[in-house]
Design an enzyme around this catalytic site. Structure first.
Site, short mmCIF file in Angstrom:
data_model
loop_
_atom_site.label_atom_id
_atom_site.label_comp_id
_atom_site.label_asym_id
_atom_site.label_seq_id
_atom_site.Cartn_x
_atom_site.Cartn_y
_atom_site.Cartn_z
N GLY A 145 -33.05 -8.38 10.86
CA GLY A 145 -31.82 -7.53 10.81
C GLY A 145 -31.97 -6.12 11.06
O GLY A 145 -31.52 -5.50 11.77
N ALA A 146 -33.25 -5.68 10.40
CA ALA A 146 -33.48 -4.32 10.43
C ALA A 146 -34.76 -4.43 10.00
O ALA A 146 -35.53 -5.16 9.35
CB ALA A 146 -32.76 -3.37 9.60
N MET A 147 -35.71 -3.06 10.07
CA MET A 147 -37.08 -2.62 9.30
C MET A 147 -36.98 -1.12 9.12
O MET A 147 -36.56 -0.38 9.84
CB MET A 147 -38.08 -2.95 10.51
CG MET A 147 -39.41 -2.71 10.23
SD MET A 147 -39.83 -3.80 8.70
CE MET A 147 -41.42 -2.85 8.00
N GLU A 148 -37.70 -1.24 7.72
CA GLU A 148 -37.39 0.21 7.24
C GLU A 148 -38.79 1.18 7.43
O GLU A 148 -39.20 1.87 6.68
CB GLU A 148 -37.39 0.00 5.71
CG GLU A 148 -38.87 -0.67 5.05
CD GLU A 148 -38.81 -1.96 4.85
OE1 GLU A 148 -39.75 -2.80 4.24
OE2 GLU A 148 -37.95 -2.79 5.57
N HIS B 272 -28.89 -0.60 2.87
CA HIS B 272 -30.20 -1.37 2.39
C HIS B 272 -31.35 -0.67 2.99
O HIS B 272 -32.42 -0.15 2.31
CB HIS B 272 -29.95 -2.80 3.19
CG HIS B 272 -31.26 -3.71 2.63
ND1 HIS B 272 -31.29 -4.67 2.06
CD2 HIS B 272 -32.58 -3.62 3.47
CE1 HIS B 272 -32.46 -5.30 2.12
NE2 HIS B 272 -33.39 -4.58 2.70
N GLU B 273 -31.41 -0.38 4.30
CA GLU B 273 -32.63 0.26 4.86
C GLU B 273 -32.98 1.66 4.39
O GLU B 273 -34.08 1.91 4.24
CB GLU B 273 -32.52 0.22 6.56
CG GLU B 273 -32.40 -1.10 7.07
CD GLU B 273 -33.66 -2.11 6.65
OE1 GLU B 273 -34.63 -1.88 6.61
OE2 GLU B 273 -33.19 -3.30 6.33
N HIS C 57 -34.69 1.68 1.22
CA HIS C 57 -36.02 1.45 1.29
C HIS C 57 -36.89 2.80 1.47
O HIS C 57 -37.96 2.50 1.21
CB HIS C 57 -36.38 0.50 2.51
CG HIS C 57 -36.22 -0.76 2.30
ND1 HIS C 57 -36.99 -1.29 1.29
CD2 HIS C 57 -35.59 -1.95 2.89
CE1 HIS C 57 -36.93 -2.73 1.53
NE2 HIS C 57 -35.96 -2.86 2.30
N GLU D 94 -37.56 -5.99 -1.32
CA GLU D 94 -36.34 -6.49 -0.85
C GLU D 94 -35.09 -6.41 -1.79
O GLU D 94 -33.91 -6.27 -1.54
CB GLU D 94 -36.54 -7.88 -0.08
CG GLU D 94 -37.75 -7.74 1.08
CD GLU D 94 -37.19 -6.62 1.95
OE1 GLU D 94 -35.96 -6.24 1.97
OE2 GLU D 94 -37.97 -6.11 3.00
#
Length: 831
Positions: A256-259, A290-291, A294, A313
């Site tokens: 979905g995404a990466m931090e 969410h990201e 992180h 997570e």
């Protein structure tokens, strides 16, 4: 390729400290490869041997402290460094690396809309080795200074502020100490929207062909970003630790995404080309929140080894939902979590592959096993556990513990023990015991009420618990309205601890008509309804005032279906009764999704499926009629989508496609046109010429995927053979085109046509995984699995494959889960 073991990582971390990477990437050398030069400054604490990792197309040269090493000593992905002396060292590696089409390492994508090319990195979990040489483990943090040579007209983005030095040369500001898997680069002719907030540059970026769609939502995306940034600074004492905040929406992204610090990458489906519901906008906002969480938990403080991935997570998942609720217009995020996200955790936790939220370190012996824990347990169950912890501990003490954790371990690494110690420093409660009961155990507790009728003392509630975790839950008591018995009136809401220490709970008055355990959804457990409460729910579920309570009751019904305690047709009857009156969009979407993808497609046999689809179309017609006034566009769009997907005759949806509109709206956008064409392909009502014509109308990347999905869905032997060959005989499909083809291939309506491919899957998928690696293996196990072949023969073939084949771990995990779901489907059918 060799995987890194935990023991090897510990040994290497004891031997060396890594200080700085200076990396130069040249992206101008062709379509297949790029040049990578890395200089690594590190210190050996003592004399010894170690190794560095990389996966090159060509290893050109290696020097250690100015002395050449033999490139031919590269063994798979490891280059040995022997005879190190105590003290400082510099390693230089010059290599040619391959671009990826699978979303791993440096992914390269050419946009079919305009021919523009983009590249971006996805370094997680060990794919940084595909980009430059590295001591690849999370606890060897270092400063990263990158420079990039890119084609003229491109913009380069990175973890720090990127500066255009002219002639295609870009320098990226050095990072603070970060882990290897968090390094990021994105390059291409990006369309960018830039602003500033709190003294920092903020930016959002996408492909040029998506520019109008990003511009349309830029204010919304940046408003969410600023609100979350400000709210986190109210919660956390440590300031945001990086020099900028960019968000790049990139093509063919696996997650979905990466931090990545300072450069979060998102799948660019979040740049909406077509109409979406408000819950979909909420999902995008949650991922943004969410990201950003992180940046503190995961980037500022990073796990020491992959057994603690849940620390990243679960925390970001909890904070994403909670912060969105507190700081934005999305105030009902926990309803969507309860009806949709939480079921991901419940399902994963009941499979043979279940594991504790925080597994024992010995259960994650290497990086291959670590990849398997990115599941509903580490995300949804972990977030649920933290939500329960906050309810038990209190938010004030929870945040105090979090801030202690940041202060103790900033720019370093930490373990579960460190985290619990930080929480324990802020409370008198026994957090260590809580962690053992909640984080070190697997499985789902079940809470079942027994309710005694009212007497002079009142009514009684006795809760039987299957499982042994402590729970702090709310109980809701509801009565039928005296004037309108179809409506429910809240009478009482009280909190209790499970297990009950002093026997049944006594409350005043007669027994309520409906008693709901876990009202408010603050714990992680399956709940049951007593017989009278279930009868009330069947009559009045949509009349329960709070949507989160309705979500809890729908989840109870869902679990009862899965556990064989409620007939699937009874669930459909409840949906037919109550969804036409349901006001919460997340609830409607969640119930329809379960009814369609699980009940109609799996839990009911071929003879019962037409009636199930008729029920679904009846529900959707009622919702479409209800929304004719235009006041609930999201609800109408949801109903239209599900009506299309459940259609058993082509005429009605063919008329919509021909007129480019649904009567009364909406007009058909690309997503709806491809959805209709896909269903018509399944029903055999279109041919390849119609698909090609639609692709001419929409030649975008999404259009390419839609066409691949439609062609694979055609009920024609030649079309199926061609689709199978594209998936399993050639290796040129990107991750997204593979997924689209696989999604179209298996259809319940075409069981006889594709029956001969069921045994082939178990041989061809194994060979494919070995050739193309874990990302495509995961796609094959998830999307190309014959999910609709719910019979004993398919189960036997799958079990033989598991017992006989030496499977890539990513594929093995998917097959274990798919076969367990198949067993459950067979049990539900037999019931």
């Amino acid at each position: 390729m060799s995987v890194l073991t935990r023991d090897e990582a510990q040994t290497r971390a004891q031997l060396i400290d890594v200080h700085r990477y200076t990396v130069a990437l040249d992206l101008t050398t062709g379509d297949e490869t790029f040049e990578s030069r890395a200089a690594i400054q590190f210190t050996a604490r003592a004399a010894g041997d170690t190794f560095v990792e990389l996966k090159p197309a060509l290893l050109r040269s290696v020097t250690l402290d100015g002395q050449p090493l033999d490139p031919h000593t590269l063994d798979q992905n490891r280059l040995a460094l022997t005879g190190l002396t105590e003290g400082e060292h510099e390693l230089r590696v010059d290599a040619t690396m391959r671009y990826s089409r699978t979303g791993e390492g440096m992914h390269r994508f050419t946009d079919p809309t305009d021919g523009e090319t983009y590249v971006y990195t996805q370094m997680f979990l060990e794919d940084v080795q595909r980009v430059f040489a590295v001591f690849d483990q999370p606890d060897l943090k270092a400063v990263f200074a990158l420079s990039v040579t890119a084609p003229e007209g491109w913009t380069v983005l990175g973890n720090g502020i990127a500066t255009d030095e002219g002639d295609g040369h870009w320098s990226i500001a050095p990072t603070p100490p970060i882990s290897t898997y968090l390094v990021a680069v994105a390059a291409g002719p990006w369309h960018s929207v830039r602003t500033e907030h709190a003294g920092l540059p903020f930016g959002i970026h996408c492909r040029r062909s998506l520019a109008p769609h990003l511009d349309a939502d830029a204010d919304e995306i940046l408003t969410i970003t600023r609100a979350c940034y400000d709210r986190y600074h109210e919660k956390f004492k440590e300031p945001y630790p990086f020099d900028s905040y960019d968000q790049a929406f990139v093509p063919e992204f696996n997650a979905g995404a990466m931090e990545n610090p300072g450069l979060v990458t998102f799948r660019d489906e979040f740049v909406y080309r077509s109409a979406v519901t408000d819950t979909e906008r909420q999902t995008r906002a949650m991922v943004i929140a969410h990201e950003m969480a992180h940046m503190w938990f995961g980037d500022l403080v990073t796990l020491t080894w992959w057994d603690d991935i849940w620390l990243n997570e679960s925390f970001a998942e909890y904070m994403g939902y909670q912060t969105l609720t507190e700081a934005t217009r999305h105030t009902d995020t926990w309803v969507a979590f309860g009806i949709d996200r939480k079921s991901w955790g419940y399902d994963a936790d009941q499979r043979p592959s279940t594991h504790p939220v925080a597994p024992d370190p010995d259960a994650v012996p290497d990086t291959a096993s670590a990849m398997l824990n990115f599941d509903g347990i580490s995300y949804a169950k972990g977030a649920s556990a933290l939500r329960q912890l906050v309810a038990w501990l209190g938010e004030k003490d929870f945040l105090a513990g979090i801030n202690t954790h940041f202060a103790r371990h900033k720019f370093g690494n930490a373990t579960l023990a460190d985290f619990i110690d930080s929480l324990a420093a802020s409370t008198d409660r026994d957090v260590h015991r809580w962690a053992e009961q909640w984080l070190r155990t697997s499985g789902v507790d079940t809470l079942t009420p027994t309710i005694g009728n009212g007497s002079e003392a009142g009514w009684t509630l006795d809760i039987a618990q299957r499982g042994n975790r402590p729970h702090r839950i709310a109980v809701g008591a509801y009565d039928r309205d005296l004037v309108d018995p179809g409506q429910l009136t809240p009478r009482d809401r009280f909190e209790i601890d499970i297990p009950q220490q002093d026997g049944p709970t006594v409350r005043p008055g007669r027994r309520p008509d409906l008693v709901v355990l876990n009202d408010g959804d603050l714990t992680y457990a399956k709940v049951r309804l007593d017989e009278r409460s279930w009868a009330t729910a069947l009559d009045s579920l949509s009349a329960i005032p709070d949507p989160l309570t309705r979500a809890v009751v729908w989840n109870a019904a869902r679990d009862m279906v899965r556990d064989g305690e409620l007939a699937p047709t009874a669930y459909l009857d409840a949906a037919r009764t109550h969804l036409p009156r349901e006001s919460d969009l997340a609830v409607v979407q969640g119930v329809l999704a379960f009814a369609a993808t699980q009940i109609a497609d799996r839990y009911l046999g071929p003879d019962d499926r037409p009636a199930a689809l008729a029920t679904l179309t009846s529900i959707c017609r009622a919702l479409i009629r209800r929304t004719e006034d235009g006041n609930a566009p999201g609800l109408r769009l949801t109903a239209v989508r599900h009506f299309i997907s459940a259609a058993t005759q082509p005429d009605g949806i063919q008329d919509w496609l021909n007129s480019d509109s649904v009567p009364g709206g909406p007009e058909l956008d690309p997503e709806l046109r491809w959805r209709i064409l896909y269903r018509l392909a399944v029903l055999g009502a279109v041919d390849d010429d119609a698909i090609a014509a639609e692709l001419t109308r929409d030649p975008s990347a999404t259009g390419q995927e839609g066409a691949a999905r439609c062609r694979a869905a055609l009920p024609d032997g030649d079309a199926k053979a061609a689709a199978w060959d594209r998936m399993f005989r050639t290796d040129d499909l990107s991750n997204y085109l593979f997924t689209a083809t696989a999604q179209g291939f298996w259809q319940p309506e075409q069981a006889d046509l594709v029956r001969r491919y069921v045994p082939r899957f178990y041989t061809d998928a194994v060979e494919l995984a070995d050739r193309r690696g874990p990302a495509i293996a995961e796609c094959a196990g998830r999307y190309a699995f014959p999910i609709h072949a719910a019979d004993e023969e398919s189960l036997r073939l799958g079990e033989e494959c598991l017992s006989a084949a030496d499977l890539l771990p990513a594929l093995r995990r998917k097959l274990v889960d798919q076969l367990d779901d198949l067993r459950r489907a067979l049990r539900v059918r037999e019931g």
